[in-house]
Motif scaffolding. Structure first.
Motif, PDB file in Angstrom:
ATOM      1  N   HIS A  27       1.258  -1.174   0.351  1.00 29.14           N
ATOM      2  CA  HIS A  27       0.014   0.164  -0.264  1.00 29.14           C
ATOM      3  C   HIS A  27       0.982   0.945   0.142  1.00 29.14           C
ATOM      4  O   HIS A  27       0.345   2.481   0.958  1.00 29.14           O
ATOM      5  CB  HIS A  27      -1.026  -0.146   1.115  1.00 29.14           C
ATOM      6  CG  HIS A  27      -1.947  -0.796   1.102  1.00 29.14           C
ATOM      7  ND1 HIS A  27      -3.229  -0.321   0.951  1.00 29.14           N
ATOM      8  CD2 HIS A  27      -1.521  -2.463   1.297  1.00 29.14           C
ATOM      9  CE1 HIS A  27      -4.000  -2.263   0.674  1.00 29.14           C
ATOM     10  NE2 HIS A  27      -3.371  -2.922   1.535  1.00 29.14           N
ATOM     11  N   CYS A  77      -6.307   8.877   2.396  1.00 23.70           N
ATOM     12  CA  CYS A  77      -7.222   8.544   1.875  1.00 23.70           C
ATOM     13  C   CYS A  77      -8.468   9.501   2.963  1.00 23.70           C
ATOM     14  O   CYS A  77      -9.997   8.777   2.992  1.00 23.70           O
ATOM     15  CB  CYS A  77      -7.649   7.191   1.760  1.00 23.70           C
ATOM     16  SG  CYS A  77      -6.627   6.238   1.363  1.00 23.70           S
ATOM     17  N   GLN A 116     -16.057   6.496   3.621  1.00 22.51           N
ATOM     18  CA  GLN A 116     -14.898   6.447   1.455  1.00 22.51           C
ATOM     19  C   GLN A 116     -13.260   5.593   2.318  1.00 22.51           C
ATOM     20  O   GLN A 116     -13.207   5.032   1.642  1.00 22.51           O
ATOM     21  CB  GLN A 116     -15.011   7.817   1.352  1.00 22.51           C
ATOM     22  CG  GLN A 116     -14.632   8.132  -0.002  1.00 22.51           C
ATOM     23  CD  GLN A 116     -12.436   9.135   0.640  1.00 22.51           C
ATOM     24  OE1 GLN A 116     -11.629   8.214   0.160  1.00 22.51           O
ATOM     25  NE2 GLN A 116     -12.351  10.014   0.892  1.00 22.51           N
ATOM     26  N   SER A 117     -12.824   6.102   2.911  1.00 23.85           N
ATOM     27  CA  SER A 117     -11.440   5.953   3.438  1.00 23.85           C
ATOM     28  C   SER A 117     -12.144   4.019   3.753  1.00 23.85           C
ATOM     29  O   SER A 117     -10.653   3.411   3.313  1.00 23.85           O
ATOM     30  CB  SER A 117     -11.556   6.415   4.858  1.00 23.85           C
ATOM     31  OG  SER A 117     -10.359   5.093   5.694  1.00 23.85           O
ATOM     32  N   ILE A 120     -12.354   2.451   0.084  1.00 25.96           N
ATOM     33  CA  ILE A 120     -10.556   1.746  -0.574  1.00 25.96           C
ATOM     34  C   ILE A 120     -10.211   0.926  -0.108  1.00 25.96           C
ATOM     35  O   ILE A 120      -9.293   0.228   0.015  1.00 25.96           O
ATOM     36  CB  ILE A 120     -10.205   3.243  -0.695  1.00 25.96           C
ATOM     37  CG1 ILE A 120      -8.906   3.491  -1.649  1.00 25.96           C
ATOM     38  CG2 ILE A 120      -9.121   3.372   0.146  1.00 25.96           C
ATOM     39  CD1 ILE A 120      -8.596   4.266  -1.839  1.00 25.96           C
ATOM     40  N   TRP A 121     -10.201   0.642   1.554  1.00 27.56           N
ATOM     41  CA  TRP A 121      -9.840  -0.153   2.193  1.00 27.56           C
ATOM     42  C   TRP A 121      -9.699  -1.804   2.396  1.00 27.56           C
ATOM     43  O   TRP A 121      -8.905  -2.685   1.804  1.00 27.56           O
ATOM     44  CB  TRP A 121      -9.488   0.287   3.571  1.00 27.56           C
ATOM     45  CG  TRP A 121      -8.966  -1.251   4.738  1.00 27.56           C
ATOM     46  CD1 TRP A 121      -8.109  -1.988   5.268  1.00 27.56           C
ATOM     47  CD2 TRP A 121     -10.404  -2.193   4.728  1.00 27.56           C
ATOM     48  NE1 TRP A 121      -7.980  -3.016   5.823  1.00 27.56           N
ATOM     49  CE2 TRP A 121      -9.770  -3.288   6.219  1.00 27.56           C
ATOM     50  CE3 TRP A 121     -11.322  -2.121   5.258  1.00 27.56           C
ATOM     51  CZ2 TRP A 121      -9.835  -4.480   6.233  1.00 27.56           C
ATOM     52  CZ3 TRP A 121     -12.136  -3.047   5.290  1.00 27.56           C
ATOM     53  CH2 TRP A 121     -11.351  -4.187   6.132  1.00 27.56           C
ATOM     54  N   THR A 124      -9.151  -2.322  -2.009  1.00 32.86           N
ATOM     55  CA  THR A 124      -7.768  -3.361  -1.588  1.00 32.86           C
ATOM     56  C   THR A 124      -7.392  -4.056  -1.118  1.00 32.86           C
ATOM     57  O   THR A 124      -6.300  -5.069  -1.480  1.00 32.86           O
ATOM     58  CB  THR A 124      -6.786  -1.765  -1.596  1.00 32.86           C
ATOM     59  OG1 THR A 124      -7.075  -1.206  -0.185  1.00 32.86           O
ATOM     60  CG2 THR A 124      -6.365  -0.386  -2.501  1.00 32.86           C
ATOM     61  N   LEU A 135     -13.442  -5.141  -5.249  1.00 34.76           N
ATOM     62  CA  LEU A 135     -12.821  -3.819  -5.484  1.00 34.76           C
ATOM     63  C   LEU A 135     -13.292  -2.576  -5.779  1.00 34.76           C
ATOM     64  O   LEU A 135     -14.117  -1.451  -6.475  1.00 34.76           O
ATOM     65  CB  LEU A 135     -11.644  -3.324  -6.423  1.00 34.76           C
ATOM     66  CG  LEU A 135     -10.916  -2.438  -6.408  1.00 34.76           C
ATOM     67  CD1 LEU A 135     -10.011  -1.891  -5.273  1.00 34.76           C
ATOM     68  CD2 LEU A 135      -9.387  -2.474  -7.522  1.00 34.76           C
ATOM     69  N   PHE A 139     -15.821   1.013  -4.893  1.00 33.79           N
ATOM     70  CA  PHE A 139     -15.034   2.818  -5.907  1.00 33.79           C
ATOM     71  C   PHE A 139     -15.907   2.895  -6.490  1.00 33.79           C
ATOM     72  O   PHE A 139     -15.733   4.338  -6.976  1.00 33.79           O
ATOM     73  CB  PHE A 139     -13.946   2.510  -7.183  1.00 33.79           C
ATOM     74  CG  PHE A 139     -12.639   2.455  -6.543  1.00 33.79           C
ATOM     75  CD1 PHE A 139     -12.019   1.388  -5.485  1.00 33.79           C
ATOM     76  CD2 PHE A 139     -11.586   3.360  -6.722  1.00 33.79           C
ATOM     77  CE1 PHE A 139     -11.070   1.480  -5.207  1.00 33.79           C
ATOM     78  CE2 PHE A 139      -9.915   3.680  -6.666  1.00 33.79           C
ATOM     79  CZ  PHE A 139      -9.554   2.405  -5.444  1.00 33.79           C
ATOM     80  N   ARG A 142     -17.715   5.027  -4.297  1.00 35.30           N
ATOM     81  CA  ARG A 142     -16.581   5.555  -3.088  1.00 35.30           C
ATOM     82  C   ARG A 142     -16.405   6.285  -4.118  1.00 35.30           C
ATOM     83  O   ARG A 142     -16.256   8.078  -4.349  1.00 35.30           O
ATOM     84  CB  ARG A 142     -14.951   5.208  -3.235  1.00 35.30           C
ATOM     85  CG  ARG A 142     -13.857   6.318  -2.843  1.00 35.30           C
ATOM     86  CD  ARG A 142     -12.632   5.436  -2.706  1.00 35.30           C
ATOM     87  NE  ARG A 142     -11.590   6.605  -2.468  1.00 35.30           N
ATOM     88  CZ  ARG A 142     -10.939   6.968  -3.445  1.00 35.30           C
ATOM     89  NH1 ARG A 142     -10.919   6.451  -5.168  1.00 35.30           N
ATOM     90  NH2 ARG A 142      -9.533   7.874  -3.598  1.00 35.30           N
ATOM     91  N   GLU A 143     -16.622   6.476  -5.630  1.00 34.42           N
ATOM     92  CA  GLU A 143     -16.528   7.434  -6.289  1.00 34.42           C
ATOM     93  C   GLU A 143     -17.831   8.220  -6.640  1.00 34.42           C
ATOM     94  O   GLU A 143     -17.867   9.799  -6.704  1.00 34.42           O
ATOM     95  CB  GLU A 143     -16.720   6.869  -7.883  1.00 34.42           C
ATOM     96  CG  GLU A 143     -16.952   7.847  -9.492  1.00 34.42           C
ATOM     97  CD  GLU A 143     -15.674   8.500  -9.596  1.00 34.42           C
ATOM     98  OE1 GLU A 143     -14.835   8.012  -9.328  1.00 34.42           O
ATOM     99  OE2 GLU A 143     -15.745   9.700 -10.443  1.00 34.42           O
TER     100      GLU A 143
END
Lengths: 398, 145
Positions: A27, A77, A116-117, A120-121, A124, A135, A139, A142-143
């Motif tokens: 990461h 993030c 959001q954070s 992404i965690w 990934t 993923l 995303f 998150r977008e």
């Protein structure tokens, strides 16, 4: 023999393996020196500092306002939560009271940031363990949140939207409509993520019983955030030492039992649901009124005044160029970031620049417990363990 | 809490004060370990969690090291401060709070504060072979040391 490896480590049957700093599952630029006995990790030694930008030194030479965008760049993030911790510290030193609407907006945006954070965690982390499809789902959501950020303040990642005394500007009405729509559908989406992973036998095999840390070890090593809670310690700063009006919202703090990678996953999943709950309440109870405190010494005048009067222009110029003096003293303000306790220690000598700014970043401290979690684990599990700590190297190295 | 601290550490501390709603206890280096251990272990304090440890270059008086402690039980924070002079040396608190390991390495790296009894005191942020301590006030912002 690579640097940093001692002659003692280089002897015997043990294999020294260098992981990173260009390894995709670290990461960022983390290097871990693994001492292996067959496939078992005897010792893991993280080597950090590849992303050091001297942010604390830079901050000593900037005015208090100029530091805000730097804070975004620590944990990229969850930029807004970094903003919040910093402005809270400065406000505490100034004794500045923030308007109710600004407080609620901060909570709303911070909880969206936490979602959001965590997204992404999770995306990934699952990708690291061979699950590609989560993923794509993460995303997608998150977008939507990044689009909301853009609507609020024009930037998608480094917002620098919070100000000492409130937030930079009123949010557009369309943001609330969008947020409401997103939050209405979000809990269902978390259920979908869970169908992909929670009972997935491969996911369970890779994460259950892996990277265990006991609650005593976690406290001794300063582990905070979801990692600490997964070990069974119900400690969340939003609940224990509330700030920015968190005590007025209803939410629960999820706690794990075993302290393994799977528990850390479950805790974060539940935290997303709880964050959405807080957001809903913030939307419902959003007070009306100003979004910036009326404190002419610290807060610049409204744009209209700056553009139309010479006094307003001079006032704005002085605050932007000279900054404002902050009373002498020291302060430590901590917020619950998605990774744990994010603390800002400011020492002020009474001038317009912080004499010393120390950021207690959760990733830096949490990474220290990697050594403990990795002991005796299989080498293939290293990726799962590193992912479960949820480090952001920008924050580790500062 | 303030009165308890004053009573318990009567002669061991140089200052106990409350400012901005935060408690600060100042000690001399000689009393650091004793006070730190008592703060962690005494039932009335139980500061089991070391949030942060950092050094500051105060200029003429030179260095100060600040420990931010947290008691999960009492939901209370405490700042422990210790002053040290030029060529700073302090006892390490790694034996009390293992998390201090990296924090102390960082203070050593960026400020040159030596923690005696640290298990592995070496640079952590800057690369090996780096000279100087960037967070000292006399370290230049531009150019080389």
């Amino acid at each position: 023999m690579p640097e940093n490896i001692t002659a003692e480590q280089d002897q015997g049957e043990r294999l020294i393996l260098n992981m990173g700093p260009q390894h995709p599952s670290t990461h960022g630029v983390l290097r871990v020196i693994l001492e292996l006995d067959g496939e078992v990790v005897v010792k893991a030694t993280p080597v950090i500092g590849h992303l050091h930008r001297g942010i604390e030194k830079l901050a000593e030479n900037m005015t208090y306002n100029q530091v805000i965008p730097l804070m975004d760049r620590l944990d990229y993030c969850s930029p807004l939560i970094n903003n919040l911790g910093y402005v809270l510290a400065v406000e505490k030193l100034l004794g500045l009271e923030v308007p109710a609407r600004a407080k609620a907006l901060r909570v709303l945006l911070c909880e969206l940031t936490r979602i959001q954070s965590h997204l992404i965690w999770l995306g990934t982390h699952a990708l690291d363990l061979g699950a590609m499809s989560p993923l794509l789902y993460m995303f997608r959501e998150r977008e939507e949140i990044l689009d909301m950020y853009e609507e609020v303040w024009g930037a998608r990642m480094h917002m620098a939207y919070f100000r000492v005394g409130g937030v930079a500007a009123e949010v557009p009405a369309s943001f609330f409509v969008r947020a409401k729509k997103f939050l209405a559908g979000f809990p269902e989406k978390v259920d979908i993520y869970e169908t992909l992973l929670t009972d997935n036998p491969i996911w369970r095999k890779r994460t259950q019983g892996v990277g265990i840390i006991s609650s005593q070890d976690a406290i001794a090593l300063g582990l905070s955030g979801p990692g600490l809670r997964a070990s069974g310690v119900p400690w969340d700063l939003r609940k224990a030492l509330p700030y920015s009006g968190y005590d007025t919202y209803e939410f629960t703090v999820p706690v794990g039992k075993g302290g393994d990678v799977y528990d850390r996953y479950l805790v974060r999943i539940e935290e997303m649901r709880q964050s959405a709950r807080i957001c809903e309440q913030a939307l419902k109870t959003m007070p009306a009124g100003a979004v910036l405190a009326r404190e002419p010494k610290v807060v610049p005048p409204e744009k209209e005044r700056v553009m139309t009067t010479i006094e307003g222009l001079i006032h704005h110029f002085k605050i932007m160029v000279e900054g404002y003096n902050v009373p002498e003293g020291e302060i430590y303000a901590a917020v619950e970031s998605p990774r744990g306790e994010l603390g800002f220690y400011i020492r002020s000598d009474g001038g317009p620049r912080p004499y010393r700014l120390k950021v207690r970043t959760p990733s830096f401290v949490n990474l220290e417990s990697l050594c403990k979690m990795a002991e005796g684990q299989m080498i293939a599990d290293m990726v799962a363990i590193i992912g479960s700590i949820d480090i952001v190297l920008g924050e580790v190295d500062r | 809490m303030k009165d308890d601290l004053a009573q318990f550490f009567a002669d061991k501390t140089t200052e106990i004060k409350e400012a901005f709603g935060e408690l600060t206890v100042a000690v001399t280096p000689a009393h650091l370990l004793g006070v730190a251990r008592a703060l962690k272990e005494e039932a009335g304090f139980k500061f089991e969690f070391l949030s942060d440890l950092t050094g500051i270059d105060c200029g003429s008086g030179r260095f100060e090291v600040v420990y931010h402690l947290l008691s999960l039980l009492h939901k209370q924070r405490l700042r422990l401060k210790v002053k040290t002079d030029e060529g700073p040396k302090l006892p390490s608190v790694v034996s009390i709070w293992p998390t201090a390991n990296w924090h102390e390495r960082e203070s050593y790296d960026l400020l040159g504060i030596v923690f005696e009894g640290h298990p592995d005191l070496k640079r952590i942020i800057t690369p090996d072979g780096f000279t100087g301590h960037p967070l000292r006030k006399d370290y230049p912002l531009k150019g080389e040391n």
